[in-house]
Design a protein around this motif. Sequence first.
Motif, PDB file in Angstrom:
ATOM      1  N   ASP A  14       0.824  -1.213   0.000  1.00 26.93           N
ATOM      2  CA  ASP A  14       0.000   0.000   0.000  1.00 26.93           C
ATOM      3  C   ASP A  14       0.855   1.259   0.000  1.00 26.93           C
ATOM      4  O   ASP A  14       0.386   2.348  -0.351  1.00 26.93           O
ATOM      5  CB  ASP A  14      -0.933   0.011   1.211  1.00 26.93           C
ATOM      6  CG  ASP A  14      -2.011  -1.057   1.133  1.00 26.93           C
ATOM      7  OD1 ASP A  14      -2.317  -1.498   0.007  1.00 26.93           O
ATOM      8  OD2 ASP A  14      -2.523  -1.462   2.195  1.00 26.93           O
ATOM      9  N   ASN A  16       3.492   1.458  -1.816  1.00 29.55           N
ATOM     10  CA  ASN A  16       4.216   1.359  -3.095  1.00 29.55           C
ATOM     11  C   ASN A  16       5.625   0.819  -2.911  1.00 29.55           C
ATOM     12  O   ASN A  16       6.566   1.208  -3.608  1.00 29.55           O
ATOM     13  CB  ASN A  16       4.253   2.711  -3.819  1.00 29.55           C
ATOM     14  CG  ASN A  16       2.872   3.140  -4.295  1.00 29.55           C
ATOM     15  OD1 ASN A  16       1.985   2.311  -4.480  1.00 29.55           O
ATOM     16  ND2 ASN A  16       2.698   4.435  -4.471  1.00 29.55           N
ATOM     17  N   ARG A  17       5.751  -0.127  -1.971  1.00 26.78           N
ATOM     18  CA  ARG A  17       7.008  -0.803  -1.757  1.00 26.78           C
ATOM     19  C   ARG A  17       6.749  -2.308  -1.717  1.00 26.78           C
ATOM     20  O   ARG A  17       5.656  -2.749  -1.376  1.00 26.78           O
ATOM     21  CB  ARG A  17       7.663  -0.371  -0.431  1.00 26.78           C
ATOM     22  CG  ARG A  17       8.203   1.053  -0.461  1.00 26.78           C
ATOM     23  CD  ARG A  17       8.862   1.429   0.866  1.00 26.78           C
ATOM     24  NE  ARG A  17       9.547   2.701   0.763  1.00 26.78           N
ATOM     25  CZ  ARG A  17      10.793   2.846   0.345  1.00 26.78           C
ATOM     26  NH1 ARG A  17      11.500   1.786   0.000  1.00 26.78           N
ATOM     27  NH2 ARG A  17      11.352   4.041   0.281  1.00 26.78           N
ATOM     28  N   CYS A  18       7.752  -3.080  -2.056  1.00 21.39           N
ATOM     29  CA  CYS A  18       7.617  -4.531  -2.018  1.00 21.39           C
ATOM     30  C   CYS A  18       8.812  -5.136  -1.288  1.00 21.39           C
ATOM     31  O   CYS A  18       9.962  -4.711  -1.506  1.00 21.39           O
ATOM     32  CB  CYS A  18       7.537  -5.101  -3.430  1.00 21.39           C
ATOM     33  SG  CYS A  18       7.228  -6.883  -3.472  1.00 21.39           S
ATOM     34  N   PRO A  64      11.188   0.055  -4.010  1.00 23.15           N
ATOM     35  CA  PRO A  64      10.010   0.704  -4.605  1.00 23.15           C
ATOM     36  C   PRO A  64       9.400  -0.183  -5.686  1.00 23.15           C
ATOM     37  O   PRO A  64      10.115  -0.872  -6.418  1.00 23.15           O
ATOM     38  CB  PRO A  64      10.582   1.998  -5.195  1.00 23.15           C
ATOM     39  CG  PRO A  64      11.860   2.237  -4.453  1.00 23.15           C
ATOM     40  CD  PRO A  64      12.407   0.874  -4.147  1.00 23.15           C
ATOM     41  N   LEU A  65       8.074  -0.177  -5.781  1.00 18.67           N
ATOM     42  CA  LEU A  65       7.407  -0.901  -6.852  1.00 18.67           C
ATOM     43  C   LEU A  65       7.728  -0.228  -8.193  1.00 18.67           C
ATOM     44  O   LEU A  65       7.738   1.004  -8.287  1.00 18.67           O
ATOM     45  CB  LEU A  65       5.896  -0.913  -6.620  1.00 18.67           C
ATOM     46  CG  LEU A  65       5.387  -1.814  -5.484  1.00 18.67           C
ATOM     47  CD1 LEU A  65       3.894  -1.602  -5.300  1.00 18.67           C
ATOM     48  CD2 LEU A  65       5.696  -3.279  -5.778  1.00 18.67           C
ATOM     49  N   GLY A  67       7.620   1.683 -11.469  1.00 20.92           N
ATOM     50  CA  GLY A  67       6.665   2.615 -12.054  1.00 20.92           C
ATOM     51  C   GLY A  67       5.835   3.378 -11.053  1.00 20.92           C
ATOM     52  O   GLY A  67       4.923   4.118 -11.436  1.00 20.92           O
ATOM     53  N   LYS A  68       6.120   3.222  -9.755  1.00 19.39           N
ATOM     54  CA  LYS A  68       5.344   3.929  -8.739  1.00 19.39           C
ATOM     55  C   LYS A  68       6.284   4.667  -7.790  1.00 19.39           C
ATOM     56  O   LYS A  68       7.393   4.199  -7.498  1.00 19.39           O
ATOM     57  CB  LYS A  68       4.461   2.966  -7.952  1.00 19.39           C
ATOM     58  CG  LYS A  68       3.348   2.346  -8.779  1.00 19.39           C
ATOM     59  CD  LYS A  68       2.389   1.569  -7.896  1.00 19.39           C
ATOM     60  CE  LYS A  68       1.228   1.013  -8.717  1.00 19.39           C
ATOM     61  NZ  LYS A  68       0.261   0.285  -7.869  1.00 19.39           N
ATOM     62  N   ASP A  69       5.828   5.819  -7.317  1.00 23.04           N
ATOM     63  CA  ASP A  69       6.610   6.573  -6.345  1.00 23.04           C
ATOM     64  C   ASP A  69       6.276   6.083  -4.946  1.00 23.04           C
ATOM     65  O   ASP A  69       5.099   6.057  -4.561  1.00 23.04           O
ATOM     66  CB  ASP A  69       6.291   8.071  -6.447  1.00 23.04           C
ATOM     67  CG  ASP A  69       6.762   8.661  -7.765  1.00 23.04           C
ATOM     68  OD1 ASP A  69       7.792   8.183  -8.283  1.00 23.04           O
ATOM     69  OD2 ASP A  69       6.093   9.597  -8.267  1.00 23.04           O
ATOM     70  N   PRO A  70       7.283   5.692  -4.170  1.00 15.11           N
ATOM     71  CA  PRO A  70       7.007   5.235  -2.801  1.00 15.11           C
ATOM     72  C   PRO A  70       6.375   6.345  -1.962  1.00 15.11           C
ATOM     73  O   PRO A  70       6.715   7.521  -2.111  1.00 15.11           O
ATOM     74  CB  PRO A  70       8.400   4.872  -2.265  1.00 15.11           C
ATOM     75  CG  PRO A  70       9.257   4.728  -3.460  1.00 15.11           C
ATOM     76  CD  PRO A  70       8.700   5.654  -4.502  1.00 15.11           C
ATOM     77  N   VAL A  71       5.460   5.969  -1.114  1.00 12.37           N
ATOM     78  CA  VAL A  71       4.858   6.924  -0.193  1.00 12.37           C
ATOM     79  C   VAL A  71       5.924   7.367   0.798  1.00 12.37           C
ATOM     80  O   VAL A  71       6.695   6.550   1.320  1.00 12.37           O
ATOM     81  CB  VAL A  71       3.667   6.287   0.558  1.00 12.37           C
ATOM     82  CG1 VAL A  71       3.113   7.241   1.604  1.00 12.37           C
ATOM     83  CG2 VAL A  71       2.584   5.876  -0.437  1.00 12.37           C
TER      84      VAL A  71
END
Length: 231
Positions: A14, A16-18, A64-65, A67-71
Amino acid sequence: MTPTYVAGFRAFLDLNRCVRKGERAIRILAPCPVKERDDAGEETGERKVFFRSVPVFDVSMTDPLPGKDPVVLEPPSEPITGDSHHHLLAPLVELAGELGYTIEFRDLDEHGPRGWCDAKHKQIVIAAGPANCQVRTLTHEIAHALGIGYADYGREQAEVLVDCVTYVVCSSAGLDIDGESIPYVAGWGEDGALEAVRRYADTVDTVARRIEDALIADSQAEPVEQTKSVA
């Protein structure tokens, strides 16, 4: 490794991290509030806090996921701000006095400890600052004064136990310290220290209730006058 920001696998998604493949979870005991009920099944208004083992990961174990900016994550160890719970200082100071301790509010290095309990000299020192932060620290140190010391439990186990007490007491008083307590307990949870919570659950409950009783009994006490010295 000392955790800095811990969360579950899905919680990081949620954000934007894995979690990276191969990372091993940190096992912590997460608080689980339960409403008490009487024999008829009706809620009594009382609440008990149990702990269950859950897997979490530190942010350093994630990427970081694509293509997405980490929160952006707020540091979890920021001092508690505000003075909404200033009224709790007086009964806490009175309880410490009943235990034979003197309290000193002192200017301390902002990068050092926010307080300590000196059992030998029967003194508790608390850093000057926001009242809510002082309540949290004073609760922690009083838990030490109530018998959860390094000599009997070891440093790691004692710190885990007293901060579990602190979490229970502050939560019951409506003071949110999740951002500090969970990373704190996780940080001390090396070498099986968290197993202490399972073994000494009754101790955590007894000490927490002792402090809670003092807060309830003296909730109308006059505001505490802080005698402060410069460290």
